[in-house]
Design an enzyme around this catalytic site. Structure first.
Site, PDB file in Angstrom:
ATOM      1  N   LYS A 105       0.816  -1.222   0.000  1.00 23.84           N
ATOM      2  CA  LYS A 105       0.000   0.000   0.000  1.00 23.84           C
ATOM      3  C   LYS A 105       0.847   1.268   0.000  1.00 23.84           C
ATOM      4  CE  LYS A 105      -4.232  -2.040   1.703  1.00 23.84           C
ATOM      5  NZ  LYS A 105      -3.813  -3.434   1.948  1.00 23.84           N
TER       6      LYS A 105
HETATM    7  C1  LIG Z   1      -4.418  -4.545   1.314  1.00 23.62           C
HETATM    8  C2  LIG Z   1      -3.674  -5.831   1.195  1.00 23.62           C
HETATM    9  C3  LIG Z   1      -4.067  -6.844   0.283  1.00 23.62           C
HETATM   10  C4  LIG Z   1      -5.336  -6.722  -0.562  1.00 23.62           C
HETATM   11  O1  LIG Z   1      -5.216  -5.756  -1.557  1.00 23.62           O
HETATM   12  P1  LIG Z   1      -6.522  -5.191  -2.324  1.00 23.62           P
HETATM   13  O2  LIG Z   1      -6.039  -4.068  -3.137  1.00 23.62           O
HETATM   14  O3  LIG Z   1      -7.465  -4.753  -1.235  1.00 23.62           O
HETATM   15  O4  LIG Z   1      -7.093  -6.309  -3.125  1.00 23.62           O
HETATM   16  C5  LIG Z   1      -3.287  -7.974   0.154  1.00 23.62           C
HETATM   17  N1  LIG Z   1      -2.177  -8.138   0.906  1.00 23.62           N
HETATM   18  C6  LIG Z   1      -1.767  -7.201   1.803  1.00 23.62           C
HETATM   19  C7  LIG Z   1      -0.550  -7.457   2.609  1.00 23.62           C
HETATM   20  C8  LIG Z   1      -2.488  -6.017   1.980  1.00 23.62           C
HETATM   21  O5  LIG Z   1      -2.087  -5.096   2.879  1.00 23.62           O
END
Ligand SMILES: *Cc1c(COP(=O)(O)O)cnc(C)c1O
Length: 469
Positions: free
Chosen positions: A113
């Site tokens: 993120k």
């Molecule tokens: C947020 C997250 C996901 C999921 O991603 P999306 O964009 O919501 O599909 C998967 N793995 C980790 C470690 C995350 O922080």
């Protein structure tokens, strides 16, 4: 480039008009009026670009109302080796012939993120300064999203962050990542309750429209369009890192929750990147796997949503999914609006009998699901065979990817977090303590800053007001 709503009810708007907003006024999600096509000659030229130069090329096709020089300076400040650990920003690693890991988790909070959130911080600061405005970001977190947001917004002019988390329920490492920030624009609020209490308080404050307007309350959730488009960039990077020549098909496998990450892959593909398959990997919370297998989309109740060892994928419905359905249905806004009304009323809808669902393969999507035991076995297998430790979310992706590999088509699995964030599951799988990057040694011992609060919406409003005037 102009932006529309998936439900048809938004007068065309510019990028900076939609940047700070959440949902479109009609309750839909904001989408670009079309996807810019990148032809083979351009793709070949993009291949040798640095990460920030490539990010500029992609973003400049969407953020058309930001002057090019400003946008270029912004991405160059964002995507640095200092912040992301290497000049590659998202380095690819070969695990086996035609099986690669794309490292997206080398930013400040060790999860993918950061890649989008760091850019969002810069874009918000830039736009607010240009318009002479301020923004108070209000959010609830059980760990990952909140810390990525705080690290992206810390020290930014015109922005404050009020982040609620359930008191005593985050891991010591996650708590330290957030509470050790000493920046005066970051406010951590430890609520005496569970995550849902935090989220309810945020919703209650946002529902008070007068308060929301007076204090310029905003969010940074995963439906933010700029976050999605920032993620498109690393699909191009990943492709160039593994394709022998431009034009060769490459598949991607994506550990998925709210469908933001894999949606960015869909957009890259619509732009002309030769992606063969986009494999959606879910955990036990398999709303998305069910849809791609059957055409039935059935949101889960809170009681049905399981807490798993890949917690960032524990979702009851996938908030970005509507953007894909809009494309699948030929960008028919009224039809999408009707489906989402049905979803509200009945908890689901079915496209199983719709001719559009029969064509789903044309969009490259495939899916699979991974359970706790699969995750543990995959962590152990990857460690044994390749000497690499992966986190539980990435393990879900690798497990599902195995089922979709094809000879001659490289498969790129997105690494969405570093294993140190989920040490307990790593110990359970392979009995060792995951390595911690040097910058994170001893962060639990740093001084921490947070305000404890009961579940009390008025108290939260008073707290926000007292820090804004
Ligand atoms: C947020 C997250 C996901 C999921 O991603 P999306 O964009 O919501 O599909 C998967 N793995 C980790 C470690 C995350 O922080």
């Amino acid at each position: 480039m102009r932006y529309l709503s998936t439900r048809g009810g938004l007068a065309p708007a510019e990028f900076t008009d939609i940047l700070l907003g959440g949902l479109a006024p009609d309750g839909g999600l904001v989408v670009p009026e079309r996807y810019p096509r990148i032809d083979a000659a351009e793709l070949s030229a993009w291949r040798s670009l640095s990460y920030p130069a490539l990010a500029f090329e992609v973003l400049s096709r969407y953020a058309t109302d930001i002057p090019a020089a400003d946008l270029r300076a912004l991405v160059e400040r964002t995507y640095t080796a200092e912040v992301f650990g290497s000049p590659e920003i998202t380095p690819a690693r070969r695990l086996a012939p035609e099986l690669h890991l794309l490292g997206l988790s080398n930013g400040p909070t060790l999860a993918f993120k950061d890649v989008a959130m760091q850019l969002l911080g810069g874009l918000f600061e830039y736009t607010l300064a240009r318009e002479g405005r301020q923004l108070n970001i209000l959010g609830a977190t059980s760990g990952d999203t909140g810390s990525a947001a705080e690290h992206a917004m810390r020290g930014r002019r015109g922005i404050r962050v009020f982040m609620l988390s359930p008191h005593g329920r985050m891991s010591p490492f996650q708590r330290a990542q957030m509470f050790s920030l000493q920046d005066p624009n970051i406010f951590n609020i430890a609520v005496d309750g569970v995550f849902d209490d935090c989220q309810d308080m945020v919703k209650a404050v946002s529902a008070d429209l007068a308060f929301k307007a007076r204090y310029a309350i905003g969010t940074v959730n995963s439906i933010n369009w700029a976050r999605v488009v920032a993620q498109v960039v690393y699909y191009f990077r990943g492709y160039f890192a593994v394709a022998e020549e431009v034009g060769q098909p490459v598949s991607f496998c994506v550990p998925s929750g709210n469908f933001g990450n894999v949606l960015a892959g869909h957009i890259a593909r619509m732009m002309g990147l030769p992606i063969r398959r986009l494999v959606v990997a879910t955990n036990e919370n398999d709303v998305l796997d069910e849809f791609f297998r059957t055409g039935v989309y059935r949101a889960r109740s809170t009681a049905e949503t399981r807490q798993t060892s890949s917690p960032s994928m524990d979702i009851s419905k996938a908030s970005n999914f509507e953007r894909f359905v809009f494309d699948l249905l030929g960008r028919d806004g009224p039809r999408v609006a009707a489906l989402w009304r049905e979803l509200e009323a009945t908890g689901g809808f079915s496209l199983a009998e719709d001719p559009a669902f029969a064509r789903i393969a044309e969009f490259g999507f495939a899916s699979g699901r991974s359970r706790h035991a699969d995750r543990l076995a995959t962590i152990a297998q990857v460690h044994r065979e390749h000497g690499v430790v992966v986190d539980p979310h990435t393990a879900d992706g690798l497990f599902v990817a195995q089922q979709w590999r094809e000879p001659g088509v490289p498969m790129v699995c997105l690494e969405t977090a570093l294993p140190v964030k989920f040490a307990e599951t790593i110990r359970e799988a392979i009995g060792i303590e995951p390595q911690r990057p040097a910058a994170f040694q001893g962060i639990e011992d740093l001084p921490q800053r947070a305000t404890r609060m009961p579940v009390d919406t008025d108290g939260l409003k008073r707290f926000i007001a007292s820090h804004c005037d």
